[in-house]
Motif scaffolding. Sequence first.
Motif, PDB file in Angstrom:
ATOM      1  N   SER A   5       4.384 -14.446   5.036  1.00  0.00           N
ATOM      2  CA  SER A   5       3.787 -13.207   4.546  1.00  0.00           C
ATOM      3  C   SER A   5       3.900 -13.049   3.032  1.00  0.00           C
ATOM      4  CB  SER A   5       4.427 -12.003   5.240  1.00  0.00           C
ATOM      5  OG  SER A   5       5.827 -11.972   5.000  1.00  0.00           O
ATOM      6  N   ALA A   6       4.708 -13.873   2.388  1.00  0.00           N
ATOM      7  CA  ALA A   6       4.812 -13.845   0.930  1.00  0.00           C
ATOM      8  C   ALA A   6       3.844 -14.823   0.276  1.00  0.00           C
ATOM      9  CB  ALA A   6       6.243 -14.150   0.492  1.00  0.00           C
ATOM     10  N   GLY A   7       3.069 -15.533   1.096  1.00  0.00           N
ATOM     11  CA  GLY A   7       2.112 -16.490   0.562  1.00  0.00           C
ATOM     12  C   GLY A   7       2.693 -17.862   0.299  1.00  0.00           C
ATOM     13  N   LEU A  51      -0.595 -11.299   7.787  1.00  0.00           N
ATOM     14  CA  LEU A  51       0.818 -11.473   8.127  1.00  0.00           C
ATOM     15  C   LEU A  51       1.662 -10.350   7.536  1.00  0.00           C
ATOM     16  CD1 LEU A  51       1.244 -15.329   7.596  1.00  0.00           C
ATOM     17  CD2 LEU A  51       1.343 -14.115   9.774  1.00  0.00           C
ATOM     18  N   ARG A  52       1.394 -10.002   6.290  1.00  0.00           N
ATOM     19  CA  ARG A  52       2.200  -8.989   5.616  1.00  0.00           C
ATOM     20  C   ARG A  52       2.078  -7.638   6.313  1.00  0.00           C
ATOM     21  NH1 ARG A  52      -0.040  -9.263   0.857  1.00  0.00           N
ATOM     22  NH2 ARG A  52       1.255 -11.020   0.204  1.00  0.00           N
ATOM     23  N   SER A  53       0.876  -7.314   6.795  1.00  0.00           N
ATOM     24  CA  SER A  53       0.667  -5.995   7.387  1.00  0.00           C
ATOM     25  C   SER A  53       1.076  -5.934   8.851  1.00  0.00           C
ATOM     26  CB  SER A  53      -0.808  -5.592   7.256  1.00  0.00           C
ATOM     27  OG  SER A  53      -1.646  -6.509   7.959  1.00  0.00           O
ATOM     28  N   ARG A  54       0.886  -7.047   9.592  1.00  0.00           N
ATOM     29  CA  ARG A  54       1.140  -7.001  11.032  1.00  0.00           C
ATOM     30  C   ARG A  54       2.382  -7.778  11.464  1.00  0.00           C
ATOM     31  NH1 ARG A  54      -4.674  -7.683  11.185  1.00  0.00           N
ATOM     32  NH2 ARG A  54      -5.697  -5.839  12.082  1.00  0.00           N
ATOM     33  N   HIS A  55       2.663  -8.899  10.798  1.00  0.00           N
ATOM     34  CA  HIS A  55       3.751  -9.784  11.234  1.00  0.00           C
ATOM     35  C   HIS A  55       4.536 -10.286  10.017  1.00  0.00           C
ATOM     36  CE1 HIS A  55       1.769  -9.755  15.132  1.00  0.00           C
ATOM     37  NE2 HIS A  55       0.652 -10.095  14.533  1.00  0.00           N
ATOM     38  N   PRO A  56       5.211  -9.403   9.332  1.00  0.00           N
ATOM     39  CA  PRO A  56       5.890  -9.793   8.087  1.00  0.00           C
ATOM     40  C   PRO A  56       7.001 -10.814   8.282  1.00  0.00           C
ATOM     41  CG  PRO A  56       6.537  -7.580   8.766  1.00  0.00           C
ATOM     42  CD  PRO A  56       5.395  -7.974   9.641  1.00  0.00           C
ATOM     43  N   GLU A  57       7.542 -10.943   9.508  1.00  0.00           N
ATOM     44  CA  GLU A  57       8.632 -11.879   9.753  1.00  0.00           C
ATOM     45  C   GLU A  57       8.149 -13.199  10.355  1.00  0.00           C
ATOM     46  OE1 GLU A  57      11.679 -11.250   8.702  1.00  0.00           O
ATOM     47  OE2 GLU A  57      10.861  -9.362   7.932  1.00  0.00           O
ATOM     48  N   ALA A  58       6.840 -13.382  10.433  1.00  0.00           N
ATOM     49  CA  ALA A  58       6.299 -14.565  11.120  1.00  0.00           C
ATOM     50  C   ALA A  58       5.885 -15.654  10.147  1.00  0.00           C
ATOM     51  CB  ALA A  58       5.107 -14.168  11.985  1.00  0.00           C
ATOM     52  N   LEU A  59       5.932 -16.903  10.650  1.00  0.00           N
ATOM     53  CA  LEU A  59       5.360 -18.053   9.951  1.00  0.00           C
ATOM     54  C   LEU A  59       4.121 -18.478  10.726  1.00  0.00           C
ATOM     55  CD1 LEU A  59       5.782 -20.244   7.670  1.00  0.00           C
ATOM     56  CD2 LEU A  59       6.721 -21.689   9.492  1.00  0.00           C
ATOM     57  N   LEU A  60       2.995 -18.519  10.054  1.00  0.00           N
ATOM     58  CA  LEU A  60       1.762 -19.005  10.661  1.00  0.00           C
ATOM     59  C   LEU A  60       1.666 -20.509  10.448  1.00  0.00           C
ATOM     60  CD1 LEU A  60      -1.084 -18.563  11.929  1.00  0.00           C
ATOM     61  CD2 LEU A  60      -1.929 -18.271   9.574  1.00  0.00           C
ATOM     62  N   ILE A  61       1.475 -21.252  11.538  1.00  0.00           N
ATOM     63  CA  ILE A  61       1.285 -22.701  11.457  1.00  0.00           C
ATOM     64  C   ILE A  61      -0.137 -23.003  11.912  1.00  0.00           C
ATOM     65  CG2 ILE A  61       2.027 -24.954  12.306  1.00  0.00           C
ATOM     66  CD1 ILE A  61       4.791 -23.774  12.736  1.00  0.00           C
ATOM     67  N   THR A  62      -0.917 -23.591  11.042  1.00  0.00           N
ATOM     68  CA  THR A  62      -2.317 -23.858  11.355  1.00  0.00           C
ATOM     69  C   THR A  62      -2.758 -25.176  10.754  1.00  0.00           C
ATOM     70  OG1 THR A  62      -4.580 -23.012  11.174  1.00  0.00           O
ATOM     71  CG2 THR A  62      -3.122 -22.603   9.306  1.00  0.00           C
ATOM     72  N   GLY A  63      -3.796 -25.742  11.313  1.00  0.00           N
ATOM     73  CA  GLY A  63      -4.372 -26.964  10.769  1.00  0.00           C
ATOM     74  C   GLY A  63      -5.462 -26.648   9.762  1.00  0.00           C
TER      75      GLY A  63
END
Length: 507
Positions: free
Chosen positions: A314-316, A265-277
């Motif tokens: 992206s900040a963990g 996320l930090r390298s490719r999509h720093p503004e994104a929130l990943l939602i996963t199960g």
Amino acid sequence: MTGMTLLIGFVPLLWVSASYDDTRRSWWGMFGWATLAFVLWNALTIWWIWYATPVGPPAATLASTTMNMIAFMLFHTVSKKAPKALAYVTLVTAWITTEYWYTVGDFSWPWLILGNGFSHEVWAVQWYEYTGVFGGTLWVLLSNILIFEALQARRSTRRWAAAACSVALPMIASLCIWQSWEQPDEGTARVSVIQPNVDCYDKFHGDTQRQERNIADLMAEVPAGAQFILLPETAVPGDYLEPGLSDFYSVGEPGAFWQELTDSLRSRHPEALLITGAGTIRRYPAGAQTETARPERFGDGYYDRFNTAVGLDSAGRMQLHHKGRLVIGVENTPTWVFDAMKFLVIDLGGTVGQIGKGLHGTAFEHNGVKTGPAICYEGLYGDFYGGFVRRGAQFMAIISNDGWWGDTPGYKHLFSISRLRAVEHRRAIARSANTGKSGFISARGDVGQTLGWEQRGVITAEVPLNSELTFYTRYGDCLARISEYILLLSVLYYVAYRYKRRNHLVK
């Protein structure tokens, strides 16, 4: 597939009921016909569960038929010994009440709620934003009653007019809403949906590294500018310790794959929130455990295993939602039933065994936008689903694992029911399934871009936002709760009526 046949589906049973008298032998005759009808209806509708477990269709048919029989035979009994109006009120309220019990009881099986039958005709039920699916059930029952009454008095223009109005007026009202409803101008969120296409049965016993590489490769295909990225239910293999989702061997630090996802996320999509199960573990000291907690194998503590939606930026930073509506027999085992009937476990997806249960829907917030991360089965419960919206969700992100039943109507029906949730709460939906059907649904229930069965890939869309609450979102299943009270009053009235009749006070 169409639900419009439901508007006449009860007419044959009503006709058979009317042909019987009030003797005990006739009661058992009606019991037999009703049992045959409901068993066939249930079995022919949910046969696809067989692909997950052979005992599933008989067990589900038994449970659902029992509820159907309670409502219909109560109506039949009242219709032979009390005024017709009381009998019809009993039928409507008893049926809605037993359906409501599906959604709130330990043995929860809401697939065959009559109002769900219109998931392919959302243009006809736009008023679900006021009533929810129980309004659809009310429509079905009233239409059947009035059509049956018209058939009994075929020359009565008044009765045929009433029957026609019962069918047409809700559709006309819905079409008016359909044409006039406008999406509020609150902007959009750019959402990417990933469908990994991993075999469900290999998922929990297969090659973990292969699954992780599959996810990493698909993450690389997400276009720049995505604000939300969706992976399916239990997409991340393995179990992790809360709150930081640590591996068992590195308590206090994020697991290696979670760190890899953060780096991606930090390298490719720093503004994104990943939602996963994912599967997560929460530990408790002795005396502080929940009802569902299990004892630790070593030591005197306890732990819960949750089916969890994780929001990772992206900040963990992590946000967690624990699945609150669990699949009966697979994730939720009511001890008062299944201690003696463990052989009736129904495999409908998710993770196996009694797991921890979330209390309500949770909204994930990211850069000023809130989304509701509903997990699979939670999409079957209109009022529970509304909890995400009441907590601020501006669009919904459903993550699911639909492949348990193969290429059957099962996963298609689960997707289409999501269209009703969109209408009820006027929230656009982005849906990520492991395989089956991923895609986008508008707040009117219109289907956008999708990925079909056994397709692997990424799709992206601008999802409209909405912060307004519908009547149904605010008040939930009030129609069903009112039905419970009316049913109770109807039964009490029937008992009093029969008592007076026996005492020759009613002629």
